[in-house]
Scaffold this motif. Structure first.
Motif, PDB file in Angstrom:
ATOM      1  N   ARG A  83       0.848  -1.184   0.000  1.00 26.74           N
ATOM      2  CA  ARG A  83       0.000   0.000   0.000  1.00 26.74           C
ATOM      3  C   ARG A  83       0.892   1.245   0.000  1.00 26.74           C
ATOM      4  O   ARG A  83       1.809   1.347   0.822  1.00 26.74           O
ATOM      5  CB  ARG A  83      -0.885   0.008   1.249  1.00 26.74           C
ATOM      6  N   LYS A 127       0.577  -1.420 -10.939  1.00 30.12           N
ATOM      7  CA  LYS A 127      -0.394  -0.848 -10.003  1.00 30.12           C
ATOM      8  C   LYS A 127      -1.688  -1.631 -10.129  1.00 30.12           C
ATOM      9  O   LYS A 127      -2.197  -1.815 -11.224  1.00 30.12           O
ATOM     10  CB  LYS A 127      -0.641   0.625 -10.346  1.00 30.12           C
ATOM     11  N   GLU A 128      -2.197  -2.104  -9.016  1.00 24.26           N
ATOM     12  CA  GLU A 128      -3.508  -2.775  -9.013  1.00 24.26           C
ATOM     13  C   GLU A 128      -4.372  -2.057  -8.015  1.00 24.26           C
ATOM     14  O   GLU A 128      -4.243  -2.261  -6.804  1.00 24.26           O
ATOM     15  CB  GLU A 128      -3.330  -4.252  -8.650  1.00 24.26           C
ATOM     16  N   GLY A 129      -5.216  -1.137  -8.530  1.00 25.88           N
ATOM     17  CA  GLY A 129      -6.026  -0.296  -7.630  1.00 25.88           C
ATOM     18  C   GLY A 129      -5.097   0.574  -6.818  1.00 25.88           C
ATOM     19  O   GLY A 129      -4.235   1.228  -7.378  1.00 25.88           O
ATOM     20  N   ASP A 130      -5.236   0.539  -5.485  1.00 23.11           N
ATOM     21  CA  ASP A 130      -4.322   1.339  -4.664  1.00 23.11           C
ATOM     22  C   ASP A 130      -3.145   0.518  -4.178  1.00 23.11           C
ATOM     23  O   ASP A 130      -2.448   0.901  -3.264  1.00 23.11           O
ATOM     24  CB  ASP A 130      -5.092   1.961  -3.483  1.00 23.11           C
ATOM     25  N   ARG A 131      -2.972  -0.642  -4.811  1.00 27.79           N
ATOM     26  CA  ARG A 131      -1.860  -1.510  -4.377  1.00 27.79           C
ATOM     27  C   ARG A 131      -0.739  -1.520  -5.428  1.00 27.79           C
ATOM     28  O   ARG A 131      -0.992  -1.305  -6.616  1.00 27.79           O
ATOM     29  CB  ARG A 131      -2.341  -2.955  -4.193  1.00 27.79           C
TER      30      ARG A 131
END
Ligand code: AMP
Ligand code: MG
Length: 414
Positions: A83, A127-131
């Motif tokens: 994160r 980047k995967e969403g906010d991850r």
């Protein structure tokens, strides 16, 4: 004290054909480097000789920082998506700590945040969403520059006798130091001798040549960073020469003259040097440059160089340069002798060192060298066309194409 009494390395050597290495050694053994120093602002220190050790009072870099743009991470957490909790910019550190499963966006030069130990470059993360997902294959501590890895606090970095080049100016600045203690500049007086010398601007009369030696000397001396005292042209008249020698040796640490050192009718330089001071030797087994007088008047060292323009340059580079640098306080500054393959036959007689003017060039993977052609000591064009001296050693005879020869390159980078 006489210089002859300080020199033991000449015992048993033929004063009419002194070997180059012996002459260098003898000159060296007479010299004592100047001791006076001065403080100068860093920019003015370029080309000067450092007089005091530089010991860093800070680490450079001062903090662990990132070598790349990317993400500061905990290496142990890379098996999971991370994160992003903040950003660290150069000069704007991330204030918090990187916790379990977290990362911080980081730019080159930014301080590594607490908790992080590794930087992953931005090009490889997904980047995967906010991850943030980091691919396998990273190494612990990669892309981190550690505090003090360039310069470590307390560990001496520059030493007295070092020449200050652009890199050293930057290095000193990186420590936050603005003034540097350097040796004072050496003072060098010089004049050309000869009744046949015309000065630039005057029309050339029958039998005259323009004085070029003073300009060559001006150039060679300027590059060594000494204070130049140009005393012009002095005629072949003992009274005039005596006056010039007295004045020059009062004003300068070193006096350089050209011409008048051989055995012609108007060659008074060596005699006068001996009358006013002392001459250690004046004939060297070399070509060009055989007549070259070295001596001392009062506290000033004297180099009576030959008159021929190429001989002036050769004797300057083989003897005077080293002496001036040594007197200036410089540490070893020997001109490297490199090897190249002779591209042509070269005529040479054993029993003297020759400095032919050469052109080093590349042929495939091999560095070769050829001469510039005409090697007369009056052909100054040969120095202009050359990019090296081809040094043919004392004992050596003629060289056949394909044999290795030693060269001294004219240009260096730093
Ligand atoms: P010298 O050693 O005085 O007999 O000079 C040897 C040769 O060098 C002569 O041909 C001179 O004309 C020449 N020469 C001497 N001094 C200079 C000078 N300052 N500039 C150009 N050529 C010179
Ligand atoms: Mg002359």
């Amino acid at each position: 004290m006489s210089i002859a009494s300080t020199v033991s390395c000449l015992d048993g050597y033929d004063p009419d054909a002194l070997r180059v290495d012996k002459a260098c050694e003898a000159i060296r053994s007479c010299l004592t480097p100047i001791s006076e120093t001065e403080e100068v602002p860093i920019r003015e220190a370029l080309g000067r000789v450092l007089a005091r050790e530089i010991v860093p009072e800070i680490n450079v870099p001062a903090h662990d920082n990132s070598a790349m743009d990317g993400y500061a991470v905990r290496f142990a957490d890379l098996d999971q998506p991370l994160r992003e909790v903040g950003t660290a910019l150069a000069g704007k550190p991330y204030a918090g700590t990187v916790g379990r499963g977290e990362c911080v966006r980081i730019m080159t030069g930014a301080v590594i945040p607490d908790g992080a130990d590794t930087v992953v470059i931005q090009e490889v993360v997904k980047k995967e969403g906010d991850r943030i997902v980091v691919p396998p294959g990273q190494k612990k501590a990669q892309n981190v520059r550690y505090a003090g890895e360039d310069l470590a606090k307390g560990k001496p970095v520059l030493h007295p006798g070092e020449l200050l080049r652009p890199a050293e100016l930057g290095l000193i600045a990186s420590l936050g130091i603005g003034e540097v203690k350097v040796k004072r500049r050496l003072r060098v007086a010089f004049f050309a001798t000869g009744d046949e010398l015309a000065s630039i601007g005057a029309p050339l009369k029958a039998g005259e040549v323009y004085d070029s030696n003073r300009y060559t000397l001006h150039g060679m001396l300027s590059r060594l960073g000494v204070v130049l005292i140009d005393m012009g042209v002095v005629r072949d008249r003992p009274q005039d020469l005596e006056k010039a020698f007295r004045k020059a040796s009062d004003l300068a640490d070193v006096v350089i003259t050209t011409g008048g050192v051989s055995v012609g009718e108007a060659d008074f330089v060596r005699e006068l040097m001996a009358k006013l001071g002392e001459v250690l030797f004046w004939k060297i087994a070399m070509r060009p440059g055989r007549p070259m007088a070295f001596g001392k008047i009062g506290n000033a060292f004297l180099f009576g160089l030959p008159g021929n323009p190429v001989a002036v340059m050769v004797t300057f580079y083989q003897f005077v340069r080293d002496a001036l640098l040594f007197l200036s306080g410089r540490e070893a500054a020997e001109i490297p002798l490199l090897k190249a393959t002779a591209a042509e036959n070269m005529r040479k007689v054993p029993g003297r060192t020759e400095y032919q003017r050469g052109i080093v060039f590349r042929e495939g993977a091999e560095w070769k060298v050829r001469t510039t052609g005409q090697q007369g000591s009056g052909v100054l064009r040969s120095m202009s066309e050359a990019n090296c001296f081809i040094v043919l050693e004392h004992e050596r005879g003629s060289v056949s194409a394909g044999e290795p020869v030693s060269v001294q390159l004219f240009e260096g980078l730093a």
